[in-house]
Enzyme design. Sequence first.
Site, PDB file in Angstrom:
ATOM      1  N   HIS A 157       0.839  -1.216   0.000  1.00 47.23           N
ATOM      2  CA  HIS A 157       0.000   0.000   0.000  1.00 47.23           C
ATOM      3  C   HIS A 157       0.870   1.262   0.000  1.00 47.23           C
ATOM      4  CE1 HIS A 157      -3.256  -2.760   1.241  1.00 47.23           C
ATOM      5  NE2 HIS A 157      -2.322  -3.265   2.026  1.00 47.23           N
ATOM      6  N   LYS A 284      14.982  22.045 -11.339  1.00 51.55           N
ATOM      7  CA  LYS A 284      14.384  20.751 -11.700  1.00 51.55           C
ATOM      8  C   LYS A 284      15.315  19.789 -12.421  1.00 51.55           C
ATOM      9  CE  LYS A 284      10.636  19.576 -11.231  1.00 51.55           C
ATOM     10  NZ  LYS A 284       9.386  19.954 -11.884  1.00 51.55           N
ATOM     11  N   GLU A 291       8.871   8.521 -17.372  1.00 51.71           N
ATOM     12  CA  GLU A 291       7.474   8.962 -17.541  1.00 51.71           C
ATOM     13  C   GLU A 291       6.969   8.618 -18.940  1.00 51.71           C
ATOM     14  OE1 GLU A 291       7.148  13.084 -16.388  1.00 51.71           O
ATOM     15  OE2 GLU A 291       8.075  12.657 -14.461  1.00 51.71           O
TER      16      GLU A 291
END
Length: 460
Positions: A157, A284, A291
């Site tokens: 989880h 960044k 992705e």
Amino acid sequence: MADMMWAGRFSKQVDETVNAFNSSIAFDGRMYRHDIQGSMAHAEMLGDCGIIPKEDSLEIIDGLKEILSDIDSGRLELDPNAEDIHMFIEAELTKRLGDVGKRLHTARSRNDQVAVDIRLYLRDEIKEIRALVRTLAVTLLNMAKEHTETVMPGYTHLQRAQPVTFAHHLMAYVWMLLRDMERLDDTAKRMNYCPLGSGALAGTTYKTNRQQTSELLGFTAPMPNSLDGVSDRDFCVELGCALSLIMTHLSRLSEEIIMWCSWEFKFVELDDAFATGSSIMPQKKNPDVTELIRGKTGRVNGDLVTLLSMLKGLPLAYNKDMQEDKEAIFDAVDNVKLCVKTFIPMLSTMRVLKDNMRNAAARGFINATDCADYLVKKGMPFRDAYKITGTLVAQCIEKGLTLETLPVDEYRKMSELFGEDVYEAISLDTCVRERKSEGGPSPEAVKAQIAQAEKALETE
Ligand code: ARG
């Protein structure tokens, strides 16, 4: 526009829009080698069976070889106005050989021709994809070898659950990839039957030798039913499914890498060559590759659904709908290759931040099960031990402590069975070292599965 192949039956040229709409050469042109390979086998068989003169058969084979080398070298370009690669090659042959070229299509149809071509084409692609998946598995296995002692939290989880090692985590993916390789093998084996000689749908009245063409093209055997021969595309679906699963595996690992790269985790750092910056935010460093792989998984799944939907309502035998098989399966093949090729160097250059993994494992009470097991080993039933440990965890949370820092008196208030040795039993190193059940994360157990996987990869 030149006359169509079937001009005899028609009183008009086909409409420009229909021609463009029908044409598949833009995407089936990539099968030119396999189309020529199939035609050469067919021509040889026709000559050997005396269906066409032997000299004609030899001339056709030579002509096809020349066309092949002309396309390979760029001297001959595919005509974008041709209906498909099959029509193009045949027309080119006839242009070069005249009447002899016109004999090639005896006892054959484009329906069995295209079915052969896709099989031959995908057979080669499967080999390439399998080799790539194997390299990826080897890359992961080599990383695992370096991280048998690297402790990290295991999750359920997405909550810290029990300690594992990074090697153990990586090896889980190696086993997935080994299954992927098996699936590719199964697909290749099941699709390796030859539809050539099925004709349009109902075989032929010529005395052909299907065994010969099947052997020449390296198939296991001719397909036993001509209707099935021209209308089966199960192998595209099967391969699509195998490819979707490869992508699913890449995508799951991608998702983990995306998380691990975040400041919240910081378990790994991608090499600068495999990350991208932002156009506005100077700080960044984005995991674009992973992705995009996650994104492309949806696309490959879409290809599989395209194939299944294309087939589901089709009456036997060939229907033009089937032309849609190629763009879907080619897209899946192309994207899987692209993804695996990029994934391998991205993984092998990724820096593993062991300390951060270990620190995360040291928080989150991932040794609570071990604390309960400590009581069980001293004779308490597991459910009672579980309850006591749960209470201790709640106390720790309230006091801002961990099980390692909770004083032994507090332990003993809950059970007399607790002693000083509890700290050793719940230390992170013990928790990992003792998880040595078969398939478990202890360095010892992981080394055993690495050896097992290495053996499986060797026999490949
Ligand atoms: N381009 C067609 C395809 O990809 C080849 C088979 C055409 N057969 C036919 N009867 N129209 O499926």
